[in-house]
Motif scaffolding. Structure first.
Motif, mmCIF file in Angstrom:
data_model
loop_
_atom_site.group_PDB
_atom_site.id
_atom_site.type_symbol
_atom_site.label_atom_id
_atom_site.label_comp_id
_atom_site.label_asym_id
_atom_site.label_seq_id
_atom_site.Cartn_x
_atom_site.Cartn_y
_atom_site.Cartn_z
ATOM 1 N N ALA A 91 46.985 16.831 10.232
ATOM 2 C CA ALA A 91 45.638 17.043 10.758
ATOM 3 C C ALA A 91 45.394 18.482 11.209
ATOM 4 C CB ALA A 91 45.377 16.088 11.918
ATOM 5 N N ALA A 97 40.739 17.927 15.846
ATOM 6 C CA ALA A 97 40.379 18.325 14.490
ATOM 7 C C ALA A 97 39.999 17.165 13.576
ATOM 8 C CB ALA A 97 41.516 19.124 13.856
ATOM 9 N N ARG A 98 40.726 16.083 13.638
ATOM 10 C CA ARG A 98 40.503 14.949 12.741
ATOM 11 C C ARG A 98 40.828 13.665 13.497
ATOM 12 N NH1 ARG A 98 43.947 15.978 7.632
ATOM 13 N NH2 ARG A 98 43.181 13.920 7.161
ATOM 14 N N ASP A 100 43.187 11.612 13.110
ATOM 15 C CA ASP A 100 44.616 11.455 13.369
ATOM 16 C C ASP A 100 45.129 12.423 14.422
ATOM 17 O OD1 ASP A 100 45.100 9.326 11.729
ATOM 18 O OD2 ASP A 100 45.666 10.548 10.012
ATOM 19 N N GLU A 101 44.332 13.331 14.874
ATOM 20 C CA GLU A 101 44.658 14.306 15.905
ATOM 21 C C GLU A 101 45.662 15.351 15.425
ATOM 22 O OE1 GLU A 101 46.014 12.115 19.296
ATOM 23 O OE2 GLU A 101 44.050 11.247 19.648
#
Length: 163
Positions: A91, A97-98, A100-101
């Motif tokens: 990620a 950011a996303r 899923d971290e």
């Protein structure tokens, strides 16, 4: 107690709180934790869910009381290195950011634990009261052992999910 001792106590208590909270969270819903591990590519997810829950609580309690501190800190390094390699590195850096971290959080916890293993738990610890001194070079070796334990777990139990 000196500034160093208070600083190590603060670091230990915070890392302990994080690990115990994670372990309790995993343990509250073992079936969900098992499903999550399986979905992230881990085999033996049922066993891993139980070991993860109990292990994180045990690591946290070791840190809280400053007992076998370099071993407990190596446990944090192992858990965070596993999380980094299997999930967070994909990620990017930032935790936001996303879905899923990113990896900033898990790497920060691993580095803080490695520092604790190397510098030692301070005077407000059972290690100090019992005369157990494994900081310094031994602490560094134990932190490295945490990385190696993560690599072994990943080699045996994890395969990157396809899709």
């Amino acid at each position: 107690m000196e500034t160093f001792d208070w600083t190590m106590l603060l670091l230990r208590v915070w890392l302990a709180a994080v690990m115990v909270a994670h372990g309790i969270n995993h343990g509250r819903n073992l079936e969900g934790t098992e499903s999550w591990f399986a979905g992230k590519g881990f085999g033996s997810a049922r066993i891993l869910a139980r070991l993860s829950s109990g292990g994180e609580v045990a690591i946290g309690l070791g840190l809280l009381f400053g007992l076998a501190t370099p071993f407990a800190a190596a446990g944090v390094v192992a858990v965070m290195a596993t999380a980094f390699w299997s999930i967070h590195r994909f990620a990017g850096f930032f935790v936001f950011a996303r879905p899923d971290e990113g990896y900033e959080y898990v790497v920060t916890l691993a580095v803080a634990a490695a520092v604790l293993a190397i510098l030692g738990p301070g005077a407000a610890s059972l290690d100090d009261a019992l005369g157990i001194g494994l900081a310094g070079g031994w602490g560094a070796l134990l932190a490295l052992a945490g990385v190696l334990a993560a690599a072994a777990q990943l080699a045996v139990l994890w395969r990157k999910p396809t899709g």
